[in-house]
Design an enzyme around this catalytic site. Sequence first.
Site, PDB file in Angstrom:
ATOM      1  N   ARG A 164      10.556  52.061   9.091  1.00  0.00           N
ATOM      2  CA  ARG A 164      10.081  52.901   7.986  1.00  0.00           C
ATOM      3  C   ARG A 164       8.656  52.544   7.553  1.00  0.00           C
ATOM      4  NH1 ARG A 164      13.503  54.515  10.309  1.00  0.00           N
ATOM      5  NH2 ARG A 164      15.614  55.050   9.668  1.00  0.00           N
ATOM      6  N   CYS A 216      17.904  57.980   1.933  1.00  0.00           N
ATOM      7  CA  CYS A 216      18.269  56.590   1.627  1.00  0.00           C
ATOM      8  C   CYS A 216      17.244  55.986   0.680  1.00  0.00           C
ATOM      9  CB  CYS A 216      18.339  55.769   2.909  1.00  0.00           C
ATOM     10  SG  CYS A 216      19.727  56.212   3.969  1.00  0.00           S
ATOM     11  N   GLU A 287      13.285  52.058  -0.087  1.00  0.00           N
ATOM     12  CA  GLU A 287      12.761  52.895   0.992  1.00  0.00           C
ATOM     13  C   GLU A 287      12.076  54.110   0.391  1.00  0.00           C
ATOM     14  OE1 GLU A 287      14.595  55.579   4.616  1.00  0.00           O
ATOM     15  OE2 GLU A 287      15.289  53.514   4.405  1.00  0.00           O
TER      16      GLU A 287
END
Length: 296
Positions: A164, A216, A287
Amino acid sequence: MREIPRPSLAERTTLRLGGTAIAELILEDATDLEALPERLRALGGNPLILGAGSNILARDGDLPLVLVRPRFMQGPEIVGQRNGKILVRVGAGVPLPRLLRFCVSQGLGGLEGLVGIPGSVGGAVAMNAGSFGTETCDYIESIQIVNGQTVRSITVEALQYGYRTLSIPKVEKGFMIVEVTLGLTASARDGISKCMRHNFFEKKSKQPVTAWSAGCVFKNPAPNMPAGKLLELAGYKGKKLGGMAFSSLHANFLINEGRGSANAALALLHEAREAVRQRFGLALQPEVRIVPCPSR
């Protein structure tokens, strides 16, 4: 360049949260890029590059932000071949689902795992979006960026990316992705379509894909240690606060039930992080991007 005064973040993010920014600047061509730095200086505030708003938790109230919205919608188009890969060029503003439909129609495999991820191509690259073992940046051949007033092409060898994250070590922070060239593999259209359908229904059975959500909210501490499982064991699956909730389908999905606020979302995230820390000794890292960033 089109300019919109006092845009609502709640209307521009998939979580449907957030206050009001100073202005929104919509970029559509190269002349807009040239004029951008001067307009940002005139408006003041901090620039926030915003695609489809699918990984953003914006705070409530008046926000010292200027939204920069890249609307580079060229492509997707096949532009050549290299090392057995078919090269596809696509603008950063193109919705990711549109790129995936193109892949099916042209018989181009590789991105099947990204099905069901909302957002734009630029956003998927910037955060190295991934699912089902597929990560966006694994398929990059090059990207075109603007940094200040300079537009340049960056090959994959100059990129650093991981879970990410994406960075360009020799380019200062604050760059904006204009377009991406991907290297994909020729494959049977039926096989690609079947794989995407399977992945989508698998995701739909386990994740609240139709809810107001930012995906998420916490990164997995390790591949064998998913944040959703930690949150569930800490008692946060389905936990609610002030119109916000952790999904009863997947504990790592924060959803807005229709009357939530950013303050409630941040309070619930803080509670959950503390519960996981106390039980497992692990500090979950967000995130989702919280804007403006927390003061240090």
